[in-house]
Design an enzyme around this catalytic site. Structure first.
Site, short mmCIF file in Angstrom:
data_model
loop_
_atom_site.label_atom_id
_atom_site.label_comp_id
_atom_site.label_asym_id
_atom_site.label_seq_id
_atom_site.Cartn_x
_atom_site.Cartn_y
_atom_site.Cartn_z
CG ASP A 157 0.42 70.04 -10.27
OD1 ASP A 157 1.34 69.99 -11.11
OD2 ASP A 157 0.37 69.30 -9.28
CG ASN A 174 0.25 65.39 1.62
OD1 ASN A 174 0.42 64.95 0.48
ND2 ASN A 174 -0.09 66.64 1.86
CG HIS A 185 0.20 65.88 -2.78
ND1 HIS A 185 0.76 66.97 -2.14
CD2 HIS A 185 1.12 65.50 -3.69
CE1 HIS A 185 1.95 67.21 -2.65
NE2 HIS A 185 2.19 66.33 -3.58
CD GLU A 224 -1.52 69.33 -0.61
OE1 GLU A 224 -1.23 68.12 -0.43
OE2 GLU A 224 -0.66 70.21 -0.70
C1 F6R Z 1 3.77 67.49 -9.56
C2 F6R Z 1 2.73 67.06 -8.66
C3 F6R Z 1 2.99 66.50 -7.31
C4 F6R Z 1 4.26 65.65 -7.21
C5 F6R Z 1 4.46 65.15 -5.77
C6 F6R Z 1 5.73 64.34 -5.63
O1 F6R Z 1 3.22 67.97 -10.76
O2 F6R Z 1 1.61 67.17 -9.02
O3 F6R Z 1 1.88 65.73 -6.92
O4 F6R Z 1 4.16 64.56 -8.09
O5 F6R Z 1 4.51 66.22 -4.91
O6 F6R Z 1 6.81 65.19 -5.83
P1 F6R Z 1 8.30 64.61 -5.90
O7 F6R Z 1 8.36 63.78 -7.12
O8 F6R Z 1 9.16 65.84 -6.02
O9 F6R Z 1 8.52 63.85 -4.64
#
Ligand code: F6R
Length: 241
Positions: free
Chosen positions: A67, A136, A138, A143
Site C-alpha cells: 500500500d 482493527n 486490517h 479496513e
Molecule cells: C503496512 C500495512 C498495515 C500495517 C498495520 C500494522 O504496509 O499495510 O496493514 O501492517 O497497520 O502496522 P504496525 O506494524 O505499525 O502496527
C-alpha cells in the site's frame, strides 16, 4: 495456520527474517510481497545484517508492496516508498526498478489501482507475502467493511488507523485520509503468507483473527482460508490465546 511463539520482538524478527531468507535462497528470483509499519522493521534489519555478513543475495528478487498513502511524494519521509527505501532497499542489493509500491501521486484513483493490479498480474504471483496486523484487524489498508474488497482500491482510512499512524507524523491532521491498497484477493493469491504481530495491544485482535469467525469486519480473519499461513507473534501478542 502455523503459529510460531517468539519470546520478544527481537526473537520474532529473527524468526520472520529466517523464513524470508529461506524463500530467497530456495528461489533467488522470487517475488516478495512487503509491508511497512513498525512490525516488520526488525525483520528488515535482520535481512540487512545477513546481506552484509553472509552475502544473502537479493539481486534477482522483485518486490511488491501492499500500500501507499494517496498524495504523498516518494521522497516524503512519511511515504511508504521512502520507508521501504530507507528501511530495506538502500541497504541490500535489490534492483530498485523491480520494487513496486502503488503510485500515491496518481490523482486518478481508478488508474492508480488498475496500473497496480497489472503489475501484480504481470509479476506471475507473489511467492511470499509479509503482513503486519492493524489494531482493527486490517491487512494492507483493507479496513473492516461489509465485504472483502478484491483488487487494488482507494480506501478511506478508518479513524483508528489514522489514530494509530499519527505517531509517524507531526500531527494527526497531517495523516493522509486515503490510501491505495492491494485488495484481499491480491493478498490471498500469494503462495505463502507470513504475518508478524508484536505487543499486548494486538492480543485481542490476534485472538479474533485466529479463533473468531471469518468476517470482513475482521479482514485478517480471511487468512484462516489460506493454505499456507505462518504467524510469528511474541508472547505479549499471543497472551489472549
Ligand atoms: C503496512 C500495512 C498495515 C500495517 C498495520 C500494522 O504496509 O499495510 O496493514 O501492517 O497497520 O502496522 P504496525 O506494524 O505499525 O502496527
Amino acid at each position: 495456520m502455523k503459529i510460531y511463539r517468539a519470546t520478544d520482538y527481537k526473537d520474532l524478527s529473527c524468526k520472520a527474517a529466517n523464513i524470508i531468507r529461506a524463500q530467497v535462497i530456495m528461489k533467488p528470483d522470487c517475488i516478495l510481497g512487503l509491508a511497512t509499519g513498525s512490525s516488520p522493521v526488525g525483520t528488515y534489519e535482520k535481512l540487512i545484517e545477513w546481506h552484509e555478513k553472509d552475502d544473502l543475495d537479493f539481486s534477482k528478487v522483485s518486490s511488491i508492496n501492499l500500500d501507499e498513502y494517496r498524495g504523498l511524494t516518494p521522497d516524503n519521509p512519511q511515504s511508504y516508498r521512502y520507508f521501504m527505501n530507507t528501511k530495506l532497499f538502500d541497504h541490500i542489493n535489490i534492483d530498485k526498478s523491480r520494487t513496486f509500491v502503488p503510485n500515491g501521486l496518481e490523482p486518478d484513483s481508478d488508474k492508480a489501482c488498475k496500473d497496480y493490479d497489472e503489475i501484480i498480474e504481470n509479476s506471475g504471483g507473489v511467492d511470499l507475502q509479509l503482513l503486519g496486523l492493524g489494531h482493527n484487524g486490517h491487512i494492507g489498508f483493507n479496513e473492516p467493511a461489509d465485504n472483502f474488497p478484491c483488487n487494488t482500491h482507494c480506501v478511506d482510512l478508518a479513524p483508528s488507523t489514522i489514530d494509530a499512524n499519527k505517531r509517524f507524523f507531526a500531527s494527526e491532521a497531517e495523516v493522509p485520509r486515503q490510501a491505495y491498497t492491494m485488495g484481499i484477493r491480491s493478498i490471498m493469491i500469494a503462495k505463502k503468507i507470513l504475518v508478524v504481530v508484536s505487543g499486548e495491544d494486538k492480543a485481542s485482535i490476534l485472538q479474533k483473527v485466529i479463533c473468531g469467525p471469518v468476517t470482513p469486519q475482521v479482514p485478517a480473519s480471511i487468512l484462516q482460508l489460506h493454505g499456507d499461513v505462518t504467524i510469528v507473534a511474541d508472547e505479549a501478542a499471543l497472551s489472549k490465546m
